[in-house]
Design an enzyme around this catalytic site. Sequence first.
Site, PDB file in Angstrom:
ATOM      1  N   ASP A  25       0.834  -1.207   0.000  1.00 30.72           N
ATOM      2  CA  ASP A  25       0.000   0.000   0.000  1.00 30.72           C
ATOM      3  C   ASP A  25       0.871   1.260   0.000  1.00 30.72           C
ATOM      4  OD1 ASP A  25      -2.283   1.490   0.044  1.00 30.72           O
ATOM      5  OD2 ASP A  25      -2.729   1.173   2.161  1.00 30.72           O
ATOM      6  N   TRP A  30       3.016   7.912  -2.107  1.00 36.31           N
ATOM      7  CA  TRP A  30       4.444   8.084  -2.397  1.00 36.31           C
ATOM      8  C   TRP A  30       4.615   9.048  -3.562  1.00 36.31           C
ATOM      9  CZ3 TRP A  30       7.630   7.490  -6.562  1.00 36.31           C
ATOM     10  CH2 TRP A  30       9.003   7.431  -6.315  1.00 36.31           C
ATOM     11  N   HIS A  42       3.099   3.459  -8.877  1.00 35.47           N
ATOM     12  CA  HIS A  42       2.909   2.027  -9.147  1.00 35.47           C
ATOM     13  C   HIS A  42       4.155   1.436  -9.825  1.00 35.47           C
ATOM     14  CE1 HIS A  42      -1.117   2.203  -7.708  1.00 35.47           C
ATOM     15  NE2 HIS A  42      -1.603   2.895  -8.713  1.00 35.47           N
ATOM     16  N   LEU A 136      11.588 -20.034  -3.759  1.00 35.39           N
ATOM     17  CA  LEU A 136      10.439 -19.233  -3.288  1.00 35.39           C
ATOM     18  C   LEU A 136       9.166 -19.507  -4.104  1.00 35.39           C
ATOM     19  CD1 LEU A 136       9.485 -16.739  -1.534  1.00 35.39           C
ATOM     20  CD2 LEU A 136      10.061 -15.358  -3.549  1.00 35.39           C
ATOM     21  N   SER A 201      -8.427  -5.228   4.470  1.00 32.83           N
ATOM     22  CA  SER A 201      -8.994  -4.879   3.160  1.00 32.83           C
ATOM     23  C   SER A 201      -9.306  -6.098   2.298  1.00 32.83           C
ATOM     24  CB  SER A 201      -8.048  -3.925   2.406  1.00 32.83           C
ATOM     25  OG  SER A 201      -7.855  -2.746   3.128  1.00 32.83           O
TER      26      SER A 201
HETATM   27  C1  FPP Z   1      -1.628   0.298  -3.386  1.00 28.67           C
HETATM   28  O1  FPP Z   1      -1.231   1.604  -3.589  1.00 28.67           O
HETATM   29  C2  FPP Z   1      -1.180  -0.593  -4.422  1.00 28.67           C
HETATM   30  C3  FPP Z   1      -1.979  -1.164  -5.376  1.00 28.67           C
HETATM   31  C4  FPP Z   1      -3.403  -0.888  -5.541  1.00 28.67           C
HETATM   32  C5  FPP Z   1      -1.469  -2.123  -6.314  1.00 28.67           C
HETATM   33  C6  FPP Z   1      -0.151  -2.757  -5.995  1.00 28.67           C
HETATM   34  C7  FPP Z   1       0.574  -2.797  -7.225  1.00 28.67           C
HETATM   35  C8  FPP Z   1       1.903  -2.702  -7.387  1.00 28.67           C
HETATM   36  C9  FPP Z   1       2.907  -2.683  -6.327  1.00 28.67           C
HETATM   37  C10 FPP Z   1       2.432  -2.604  -8.735  1.00 28.67           C
HETATM   38  C11 FPP Z   1       1.872  -3.606  -9.661  1.00 28.67           C
HETATM   39  C12 FPP Z   1       2.527  -4.926  -9.537  1.00 28.67           C
HETATM   40  C13 FPP Z   1       2.091  -5.947 -10.251  1.00 28.67           C
HETATM   41  C14 FPP Z   1       2.845  -7.211 -10.300  1.00 28.67           C
HETATM   42  C15 FPP Z   1       0.828  -5.809 -11.000  1.00 28.67           C
HETATM   43  P1  FPP Z   1      -2.373   2.700  -3.646  1.00 28.67           P
HETATM   44  O2  FPP Z   1      -2.563   3.088  -5.067  1.00 28.67           O
HETATM   45  O3  FPP Z   1      -3.607   2.200  -2.977  1.00 28.67           O
HETATM   46  O4  FPP Z   1      -1.721   3.838  -2.829  1.00 28.67           O
HETATM   47  P2  FPP Z   1      -2.467   4.986  -2.023  1.00 28.67           P
HETATM   48  O5  FPP Z   1      -3.310   4.307  -0.977  1.00 28.67           O
HETATM   49  O6  FPP Z   1      -1.351   5.772  -1.444  1.00 28.67           O
HETATM   50  O7  FPP Z   1      -3.291   5.746  -3.008  1.00 28.67           O
END
Ligand code: FPP
Length: 251
Positions: A25, A30, A42, A136, A201
Amino acid sequence: MSNAAAPATDGSDRSTPLHVAIIMDGNGRWAASRGLPRAEGHRRGVDALRRVVRASNELGIQYLTIFSFSSENWSRPATEIRDLFGLLRRFIRNDLATLHADGVCVRVIGEREGLDPDIRGLLSEAEDLTRGNTKLNLVVAFNYGSRHEIAKAAQRLAQEVADGKRTPESINADALGQYLDAPDIPDPDLIIRTSGEQRLSNFLMWQAAYSELVFVPIHWPDFDKAALEGAIAEYARRERRFGGLAAKTGS
Ligand code: FPP
């Protein structure tokens, strides 16, 4: 993942968790804190993922489950969904050979129906290529939601009752656990969530019954091996009782 396998109940002093699951998250925050577009957050999140897969392999973690796209993420703007799907495509196309060479076995949990055929093809390709690998296990939760996973399992059990193949009394936690998406994978010992939010979540809610939860304040793109080791150290300080008594008092 079923409730059947609780790896640390064997009395061993396991300071390294067998199975770590991560809610990655904070990509958006960031990026926002640097005046960058969310897509960049992302993208840097994928770099963090690469680091953490490598670190997990080095630390001897056997299962790493990552929450890549939740069934609730469909409510995000179409452009962001496109970005996330694009990153998954690129991650598999660019990194699969390296994952394979490193002995990583890729598994996917979540609903594949409704995903673009090319995404489904890439997910299957990753699983097929790496099936025999023994280092892994990287479990990618994609289009995953725990309530839906549990509801699907309940539906299968109900169908078996309707077909006369089982009695309602035969339904118990083990039976339901067998119909979750990855019943052979032990429950997570440690669930990490980055960015300071303190909730599950809809992630592995059945499997998290006895998981240790560690919430770290840093955003996912900044997560690295040291942060993983920090979370594991916190885990190692916890006393896991699985509903029993503390080791000092129980015998
Ligand atoms: C949360 O950050 C992250 C996600 C919704 C997706 C996680 C995805 C990645 C780390 C990259 C994609 C990797 C693959 C392999 C598909 P957020 O957008 O909810 O952050 P925020 O809460 O600060 O808005």
